[in-house]
Write an enzyme that holds these catalytic residues in place. Structure first.
Site, mmCIF file in Angstrom:
data_model
loop_
_atom_site.group_PDB
_atom_site.id
_atom_site.type_symbol
_atom_site.label_atom_id
_atom_site.label_comp_id
_atom_site.label_asym_id
_atom_site.label_seq_id
_atom_site.Cartn_x
_atom_site.Cartn_y
_atom_site.Cartn_z
ATOM 1 N N TYR A 1 33.449 26.981 30.932
ATOM 2 C CA TYR A 1 33.633 25.773 30.115
ATOM 3 C C TYR A 1 33.461 24.527 30.997
ATOM 4 O O TYR A 1 32.726 23.592 30.647
ATOM 5 C CB TYR A 1 35.038 25.815 29.512
ATOM 6 C CG TYR A 1 35.426 24.642 28.646
ATOM 7 C CD1 TYR A 1 34.770 24.378 27.451
ATOM 8 C CD2 TYR A 1 36.500 23.821 29.010
ATOM 9 C CE1 TYR A 1 35.165 23.315 26.632
ATOM 10 C CE2 TYR A 1 36.905 22.770 28.194
ATOM 11 C CZ TYR A 1 36.231 22.518 27.010
ATOM 12 O OH TYR A 1 36.634 21.482 26.211
ATOM 13 N N GLY B 1 35.409 21.748 13.123
ATOM 14 C CA GLY B 1 36.270 22.094 14.256
ATOM 15 C C GLY B 1 37.591 21.343 14.239
ATOM 16 O O GLY B 1 37.852 20.518 13.343
ATOM 17 N N GLN B 2 38.426 21.625 15.244
ATOM 18 C CA GLN B 2 39.754 20.993 15.294
ATOM 19 C C GLN B 2 39.623 19.471 15.264
ATOM 20 O O GLN B 2 40.313 18.797 14.500
ATOM 21 C CB GLN B 2 40.514 21.416 16.565
ATOM 22 C CG GLN B 2 41.935 20.885 16.598
ATOM 23 C CD GLN B 2 42.604 20.985 17.967
ATOM 24 O OE1 GLN B 2 42.004 21.398 18.945
ATOM 25 N NE2 GLN B 2 43.856 20.588 18.042
ATOM 26 N N GLY C 1 29.377 19.757 14.278
ATOM 27 C CA GLY C 1 30.626 20.512 14.505
ATOM 28 C C GLY C 1 31.782 19.927 13.730
ATOM 29 O O GLY C 1 32.906 19.858 14.224
ATOM 30 N N LYS D 1 30.817 21.382 30.931
ATOM 31 C CA LYS D 1 31.275 19.996 30.749
ATOM 32 C C LYS D 1 30.735 19.075 31.847
ATOM 33 O O LYS D 1 30.286 17.963 31.567
ATOM 34 C CB LYS D 1 32.807 19.949 30.696
ATOM 35 C CG LYS D 1 33.386 20.503 29.407
ATOM 36 C CD LYS D 1 32.862 19.721 28.213
ATOM 37 C CE LYS D 1 33.282 20.290 26.886
ATOM 38 N NZ LYS D 1 32.550 19.701 25.749
ATOM 39 N N ILE E 1 44.316 18.522 22.854
ATOM 40 C CA ILE E 1 44.539 17.744 21.630
ATOM 41 C C ILE E 1 45.505 18.507 20.719
ATOM 42 O O ILE E 1 45.272 19.670 20.386
ATOM 43 C CB ILE E 1 43.209 17.463 20.891
ATOM 44 C CG1 ILE E 1 42.198 16.775 21.822
ATOM 45 C CG2 ILE E 1 43.458 16.629 19.637
ATOM 46 C CD1 ILE E 1 42.633 15.453 22.395
HETATM 47 P P1 NAD Z 1 36.304 23.579 17.964
HETATM 48 O O1 NAD Z 1 35.992 24.852 18.645
HETATM 49 O O2 NAD Z 1 37.560 23.503 17.174
HETATM 50 O O3 NAD Z 1 35.107 23.169 16.996
HETATM 51 C C1 NAD Z 1 33.772 23.258 17.390
HETATM 52 C C2 NAD Z 1 32.909 23.216 16.143
HETATM 53 O O4 NAD Z 1 31.551 23.335 16.575
HETATM 54 C C3 NAD Z 1 33.191 24.357 15.170
HETATM 55 O O5 NAD Z 1 33.313 23.862 13.864
HETATM 56 C C4 NAD Z 1 31.966 25.258 15.308
HETATM 57 O O6 NAD Z 1 31.594 25.920 14.094
HETATM 58 C C5 NAD Z 1 30.911 24.238 15.703
HETATM 59 N N1 NAD Z 1 29.796 24.868 16.424
HETATM 60 C C6 NAD Z 1 29.824 25.914 17.297
HETATM 61 N N2 NAD Z 1 28.580 26.238 17.663
HETATM 62 C C7 NAD Z 1 27.747 25.393 17.008
HETATM 63 C C8 NAD Z 1 26.341 25.237 16.979
HETATM 64 N N3 NAD Z 1 25.530 26.049 17.665
HETATM 65 N N4 NAD Z 1 25.808 24.255 16.211
HETATM 66 C C9 NAD Z 1 26.618 23.450 15.481
HETATM 67 N N5 NAD Z 1 27.949 23.553 15.452
HETATM 68 C C10 NAD Z 1 28.506 24.515 16.219
HETATM 69 O O7 NAD Z 1 36.278 22.420 19.078
HETATM 70 P P2 NAD Z 1 37.115 21.064 19.086
HETATM 71 O O8 NAD Z 1 38.469 21.378 19.619
HETATM 72 O O9 NAD Z 1 36.977 20.356 17.792
HETATM 73 O O10 NAD Z 1 36.352 20.277 20.244
HETATM 74 C C11 NAD Z 1 35.371 19.300 19.983
HETATM 75 C C12 NAD Z 1 34.892 18.761 21.320
HETATM 76 O O11 NAD Z 1 35.996 18.212 22.068
HETATM 77 C C13 NAD Z 1 34.283 19.835 22.242
HETATM 78 O O12 NAD Z 1 33.253 19.264 23.011
HETATM 79 C C14 NAD Z 1 35.434 20.210 23.161
HETATM 80 O O13 NAD Z 1 34.992 20.741 24.386
HETATM 81 C C15 NAD Z 1 36.096 18.862 23.330
HETATM 82 N N6 NAD Z 1 37.504 18.980 23.737
HETATM 83 C C16 NAD Z 1 38.429 19.475 22.875
HETATM 84 C C17 NAD Z 1 39.761 19.598 23.286
HETATM 85 C C18 NAD Z 1 40.823 20.134 22.367
HETATM 86 O O14 NAD Z 1 41.990 20.235 22.793
HETATM 87 N N7 NAD Z 1 40.507 20.466 21.134
HETATM 88 C C19 NAD Z 1 40.125 19.186 24.574
HETATM 89 C C20 NAD Z 1 39.135 18.716 25.443
HETATM 90 C C21 NAD Z 1 37.828 18.583 24.999
#
Ligand code: NAD
Length: 321
Positions: free
Chosen positions: A142, A11-12, A8, A146, A172
């Protein structure tokens, strides 16, 4: 020398975690991966990249074998707002995905980091100073994924000795990749709109306090916990961590110090508000501070200064419309 796989990585968080890991461990030692290829992306240009679907155990195992990976950062997930409309996908990525990572980690002796979230809490959880160990009965899809991920990760550690560790991220806030459909996205959008138009309509109401964190602290936490001395860890999955507990009014007040004419309005989204109301106002992260020396470096004031500077630069370079 570590060999790390990031799942992933577009992602963000993954889009900033991958370069940070490469800076610390060397470009060739960090394998970026995501569902598809994104031409020109730095995670492809600066080091190894593999197309990988976390719901397909074979594709994870092949990459782990090919590069002799010893640590996996599983950042793939379907975030809170999107998960409410796609529960099956959220389960598949969030639960089957982590299960696949755990099995591969068990077979190939890898350490595994899969973030949990403030979304793992829900009705019945104490909202203020939420303890590390407390009731977790989330009311969102969600949150269900988790909590399941936390339980599975602890189970694999206790039963099979897999080195699983993780944190419960708060919202974040960052300026490289836009967030992927979470309840705290307003706290990123507000900065972009402040620079672009001077006003913002928040989908969460005034007084909605949630834990938040600036991306550099989130990256440090993700790396520091994986480097922590295991003999000090009484907990594993997952540690409460936070940097600030803030509401839309507090962010607006801070933005006004830089953009005096900034206006905050409200267009409440009942669905997102309902999710936010079921999450903690503020978490107690003393276990993380005690067991692996967690300490945030950014507060609301320093983060706001940095966010506005970075976003102004993006608009000036034509990277944002
Ligand atoms: P995001 O949605 O921005 O990125 C997720 C990435 O996973 C994307 O690039 C997507 O293409 C990829 N993805 C989706 N399905 C996939 C699959 N089947 N196989 C491989 N890759 C796949 O999420 P994020 O914000 O970067 O979050 C990363 C982690 O941190 C997650 O577990 C999220 O729950 C956790 N989290 C994030 C936040 C936040 O504010 N961003 C807060 C709490 C927890």
């Amino acid at each position: 020398m570590k060999k790390i796989l990031v799942i992933g990585s577009f992602g963000q968080i993954g889009s900033e975690l991958t370069p940070e890991l490469r800076r610390r461990y060397g470009n060739s030692n960090v394998i970026a991966s995501d569902l598809c290829v994104k031409k020109g992306d730095s995670s492809i240009e600066d080091g190894p990249f593999e197309k990988l679907d976390v719901t397909d155990p074979k594709s994870i195992a092949e990459v782990v074998k090919k590069y002799k990976v010893d640590s996996i950062y599983n950042m793939a997930a379907i975030l809170s707002v999107v998960a409410e409309t796609k529960p099956q996908l959220a389960w598949n990525v969030g639960v089957n995905g982590i299960f696949n990572c755990l099995e591969v980690a068990r077979e190939f002796d890898c350490a595994l980091f899969t973030p949990s979230s403030i979304g793992s809490f829900g009705p019945g959880t104490p909202l203020d100073n939420t303890p590390q160990d407390t009731l977790q009965r989330p009311g969102t899809m969600y949150g269900v994924t988790k909590v399941t991920g936390e339980l599975l990760s602890d189970y694999y550690h206790k039963r099979f000795g897999v080195d699983t560790r993780s944190v419960r991220f708060p919202g974040i806030i960052s300026n490289v990749t836009l967030p992927g459909g979470g309840t705290t996205d307003y706290a990123v959008d507000i900065y972009y709109e402040a620079v672009k138009s001077g006003h913002y309509a928040s989908f969460l109401k005034a007084g909605t306090f949630l834990d938040m964190m600036y991306m550099p602290d989130a990256l440090n936490a993700s790396i520091r916990i994986m480097e922590a001395d295991p003999s000090r860890l009484k907990h594993r999955n997952s540690f409460n961590i936070t940097a600030m507990s803030i509401d839309p009014e507090m962010i607006a007040a801070e933005i006004k110090k830089h953009i005096p004419g900034f206006k905050l309005e409200y267009q409440i989204d009942a669905g997102k508000q309902g999710i936010a109301d079921s999450w903690p106002n503020s978490m107690d992260d003393s276990c993380a501070r005690c067991e692996w020396d967690w300490k945030p470096e950014w507060d609301l004031a320093s983060m706001t200064t940095d966010m506005l500077k970075a976003i102004r630069e993006k608009y000036a370079k034509g990277l944002m419309k």
